[in-house]
Design an enzyme around this catalytic site. Structure first.
Site, PDB file in Angstrom:
ATOM      1  N   CYS A  28       0.831  -1.242   0.005  1.00  0.00           N
ATOM      2  CA  CYS A  28      -0.074   0.132  -0.090  1.00  0.00           C
ATOM      3  C   CYS A  28       0.933   1.249  -0.006  1.00  0.00           C
ATOM      4  O   CYS A  28       0.333   2.220  -0.174  1.00  0.00           O
ATOM      5  CB  CYS A  28      -1.042  -0.050   1.260  1.00  0.00           C
ATOM      6  SG  CYS A  28      -2.125  -1.400   0.880  1.00  0.00           S
ATOM      7  N   HIS A  79      -3.206   7.190   3.272  1.00  0.00           N
ATOM      8  CA  HIS A  79      -3.601   6.030   2.583  1.00  0.00           C
ATOM      9  C   HIS A  79      -5.140   5.403   3.351  1.00  0.00           C
ATOM     10  O   HIS A  79      -5.139   5.411   4.554  1.00  0.00           O
ATOM     11  CB  HIS A  79      -2.486   4.750   3.001  1.00  0.00           C
ATOM     12  CG  HIS A  79      -3.109   3.423   2.435  1.00  0.00           C
ATOM     13  ND1 HIS A  79      -3.731   3.074   1.410  1.00  0.00           N
ATOM     14  CD2 HIS A  79      -3.126   2.069   3.157  1.00  0.00           C
ATOM     15  CE1 HIS A  79      -4.280   1.901   1.176  1.00  0.00           C
ATOM     16  NE2 HIS A  79      -3.751   1.178   2.390  1.00  0.00           N
ATOM     17  N   ASN A 124     -10.221  -0.036   0.979  1.00  0.00           N
ATOM     18  CA  ASN A 124      -8.909   0.185   0.675  1.00  0.00           C
ATOM     19  C   ASN A 124      -8.338  -0.304  -0.790  1.00  0.00           C
ATOM     20  O   ASN A 124      -8.396  -1.601  -1.244  1.00  0.00           O
ATOM     21  CB  ASN A 124      -8.326  -0.962   1.651  1.00  0.00           C
ATOM     22  CG  ASN A 124      -6.682  -1.014   1.819  1.00  0.00           C
ATOM     23  OD1 ASN A 124      -6.102  -0.239   0.922  1.00  0.00           O
ATOM     24  ND2 ASN A 124      -6.158  -1.365   2.749  1.00  0.00           N
TER      25      ASN A 124
HETATM   26  N1  ACO Z   1     -17.873  -9.032  10.365  1.00  0.00           N
HETATM   27  C1  ACO Z   1     -17.768  -9.325  11.445  1.00  0.00           C
HETATM   28  N2  ACO Z   1     -17.006  -9.769  12.612  1.00  0.00           N
HETATM   29  C2  ACO Z   1     -15.764  -9.579  12.166  1.00  0.00           C
HETATM   30  C3  ACO Z   1     -15.516  -9.433  10.935  1.00  0.00           C
HETATM   31  C4  ACO Z   1     -16.349  -9.143   9.912  1.00  0.00           C
HETATM   32  N3  ACO Z   1     -15.945  -8.667   8.731  1.00  0.00           N
HETATM   33  N4  ACO Z   1     -13.802  -9.703  10.941  1.00  0.00           N
HETATM   34  C5  ACO Z   1     -13.510  -9.891  11.900  1.00  0.00           C
HETATM   35  N5  ACO Z   1     -14.745 -10.043  13.004  1.00  0.00           N
HETATM   36  C6  ACO Z   1     -14.586 -10.384  14.310  1.00  0.00           C
HETATM   37  C7  ACO Z   1     -13.464 -11.280  14.769  1.00  0.00           C
HETATM   38  O1  ACO Z   1     -13.569 -12.580  14.472  1.00  0.00           O
HETATM   39  C8  ACO Z   1     -13.307 -10.933  16.315  1.00  0.00           C
HETATM   40  O2  ACO Z   1     -14.483 -11.692  16.833  1.00  0.00           O
HETATM   41  P1  ACO Z   1     -14.168 -12.344  17.886  1.00  0.00           P
HETATM   42  O3  ACO Z   1     -13.875 -11.109  19.097  1.00  0.00           O
HETATM   43  O4  ACO Z   1     -15.024 -13.323  18.430  1.00  0.00           O
HETATM   44  O5  ACO Z   1     -12.867 -13.050  18.207  1.00  0.00           O
HETATM   45  C9  ACO Z   1     -13.922  -9.659  16.334  1.00  0.00           C
HETATM   46  O6  ACO Z   1     -14.739  -9.357  15.008  1.00  0.00           O
HETATM   47  C10 ACO Z   1     -12.718  -8.447  16.296  1.00  0.00           C
HETATM   48  O7  ACO Z   1     -11.583  -8.763  15.456  1.00  0.00           O
HETATM   49  P2  ACO Z   1     -10.631  -7.774  15.372  1.00  0.00           P
HETATM   50  O8  ACO Z   1      -9.558  -8.430  14.452  1.00  0.00           O
HETATM   51  O9  ACO Z   1     -10.083  -7.609  16.902  1.00  0.00           O
HETATM   52  O10 ACO Z   1     -11.172  -6.480  14.895  1.00  0.00           O
HETATM   53  P3  ACO Z   1     -10.428  -4.990  14.830  1.00  0.00           P
HETATM   54  O11 ACO Z   1     -11.257  -4.123  15.521  1.00  0.00           O
HETATM   55  O12 ACO Z   1      -8.869  -5.410  14.937  1.00  0.00           O
HETATM   56  O13 ACO Z   1     -10.903  -4.574  13.311  1.00  0.00           O
HETATM   57  C11 ACO Z   1      -9.579  -4.717  11.430  1.00  0.00           C
HETATM   58  C12 ACO Z   1     -10.173  -5.552  12.415  1.00  0.00           C
HETATM   59  C13 ACO Z   1     -10.834  -3.605  10.809  1.00  0.00           C
HETATM   60  C14 ACO Z   1      -8.922  -5.425  10.178  1.00  0.00           C
HETATM   61  C15 ACO Z   1      -8.692  -3.696  11.866  1.00  0.00           C
HETATM   62  O14 ACO Z   1      -7.922  -4.574  12.556  1.00  0.00           O
HETATM   63  C16 ACO Z   1      -7.842  -2.982  10.677  1.00  0.00           C
HETATM   64  O15 ACO Z   1      -8.298  -2.066  10.031  1.00  0.00           O
HETATM   65  N6  ACO Z   1      -6.305  -3.209  10.750  1.00  0.00           N
HETATM   66  C17 ACO Z   1      -5.732  -2.364   9.884  1.00  0.00           C
HETATM   67  C18 ACO Z   1      -5.758  -3.214   8.248  1.00  0.00           C
HETATM   68  C19 ACO Z   1      -5.027  -2.371   7.482  1.00  0.00           C
HETATM   69  O16 ACO Z   1      -4.621  -1.121   7.606  1.00  0.00           O
HETATM   70  N7  ACO Z   1      -4.518  -2.939   6.310  1.00  0.00           N
HETATM   71  C20 ACO Z   1      -3.737  -1.888   5.390  1.00  0.00           C
HETATM   72  C21 ACO Z   1      -2.633  -2.580   4.900  1.00  0.00           C
HETATM   73  S1  ACO Z   1      -2.908  -3.212   3.315  1.00  0.00           S
HETATM   74  C22 ACO Z   1      -1.760  -3.595   2.381  1.00  0.00           C
HETATM   75  O17 ACO Z   1      -0.653  -3.256   2.611  1.00  0.00           O
HETATM   76  C23 ACO Z   1      -1.903  -4.360   1.245  1.00  0.00           C
END
Ligand code: ACO
Length: 329
Positions: A112, A251, A281
């Site tokens: 990214c 980003h 994204n």
């Molecule tokens: N729908 C419903 N529930 C979900 C989903 C979904 N789509 N995805 C995860 N959950 C659940 C998980 O299973 C977890 O359940 P549990 O508590 O029963 O175990 C709960 O939601 C919380 O999961 P987390 O992973 O802790 O959620 P978080 O608040 O961290 O959000 C996210 C996840 C959105 C991915 C966040 O961590 C994030 O945005 N991280 C950064 C990602 C990013 O910036 N990527 C960019 C780089 S891309 C590149 O370089 C190619």
């Protein structure tokens, strides 16, 4: 020394919309979860006939028209992407063929952060006097590498492309740059297979290792730490502070990341550009797509100071401070 300035901007989003409601039918998720955790409402999907180079070529044509130059005027093409059409030839070569250019062409691959790395290549080529007109593209079709059975990643990504024409001039347009990479954290976000380390095999497909694997929480913590640090270093290299910024263009990965870095940098939320609700994204495309939206919306004027900041797999990061030199469209 010649200075680099942005003289053309263009972008392209594929037509097909994938909404949160569409995703509800595919995995166990909800519109409310996706919006609350990410800010994303919909994203675009490349048509089955469209590859990354097609998205890139359309954005490139629009940027060339905006700069009023022709493909034959270009000295260099740099395409930032991590979803190349093929392992080789480079996507930049395919884009060159599609737009009708014969200059040197190469890809910059920093996930990214690829567009920021590509803009750095272009600026260096111009400042060294080796090029006068460079096409810089950020394009990704990462939905081709998304596992649509993995709810943790499939809700995040969309496809798109954006491009700048960067030209030599007397007036500095690209100011300070800060780039970095920490390859010891490569496993935080990766596509494990289908490269030379783990070629395609039945076992790879059975274990779905051809798709994006991400430790979302680690990427989140990394992003909210590295973005403010990198922006401050690039501002310092430009002799500026956050007070000088008209716009911060991070980003577009997660609205909560944008809000947190705005607070950590002390930049008003309305100065932090966001279009994540409608694009998701788009990886390397997100920064030039954002700049094109700002420019088209008449929010950039000669003298506007903008910080572009990317982060992603590698782990990589990079910031560029831009002084806008174009009249509003
Ligand atoms: N729908 C419903 N529930 C979900 C989903 C979904 N789509 N995805 C995860 N959950 C659940 C998980 O299973 C977890 O359940 P549990 O508590 O029963 O175990 C709960 O939601 C919380 O999961 P987390 O992973 O802790 O959620 P978080 O608040 O961290 O959000 C996210 C996840 C959105 C991915 C966040 O961590 C994030 O945005 N991280 C950064 C990602 C990013 O910036 N990527 C960019 C780089 S891309 C590149 O370089 C190619």
């Amino acid at each position: 020394m010649a200075h680099a300035r942005i003289t053309g901007v263009g972008s392209y989003l594929p037509e097909t919309i994938l909404s949160n409601e569409d995703l509800e039918a595919m995995v166990e998720t909800s519109h409310e979860w996706i919006v609350t955790r990410t800010g994303i409402r919909e994203r675009r999907l490349a048509h089955p006939d469209e590859a990354t180079s097609d998205l890139a070529a359309e954005a490139a044509r629009r940027a060339l028209a905006d700069a009023s130059i022709t493909p034959g005027d270009l000295d260099l093409i740099v395409v930032g992407t991590s979803s190349p059409d093929k392992i080789f030839p480079s996507t930049a070569c395919l884009v060159a063929a599609k737009i009708g250019a014969r200059c040197p062409a190469l890809d910059a691959m920093a996930a990214c952060t690829s567009f920021v790395y590509a803009l750095h290549h272009a600026t260096s080529a111009i400042e060294s006097g080796r090029a006068a007109r460079v096409l810089v593209v950020g394009a990704d079709a990462l939905t081709r590498h998304v596992d649509f059975t993995d709810r943790a990643t499939c809700v995040l990504f969309g496809d798109g492309a954006g491009a700048f024409v960067v030209e030599a001039g007397d007036e500095p347009g690209v100011l300070g740059i800060d780039l970095g990479a920490d390859g010891t954290r490569a496993d935080v976000l990766e596509i494990p297979a289908c490269g030379s380390a783990m070629p395609a095999s039945e076992e790879v497909l059975a274990n779905r290792l051809q798709f994006i694997k991400m430790n979302g929480q680690e990427v989140f913590k990394f992003a909210v730490r590295v973005i403010p640090e990198s922006v401050r270093r690039a501002l310092a290299a430009s002799g500026m502070t956050t007070e000088d910024l008209d716009w911060l263009v991070p980003h577009q990965a997660n609205q909560r990341i944008l809000d947190t870095v705005a607070d950590r940098l002390g930049v008003a939320h309305e100065r932090v550009f966001s279009n994540i609700a409608t694009t998701g994204n788009t990886s390397a495309a997100s920064i030039p797509l954002a700049v094109d939206a700002l420019y088209t919306g008449r929010n950039l004027h000669p003298g506007s100071v903008v910080a572009l900041v990317g982060f992603g797999a590698g782990l990589t990061w990079g910031s560029v401070i831009v002084r806008w030199t174009k009249e509003a469209r």
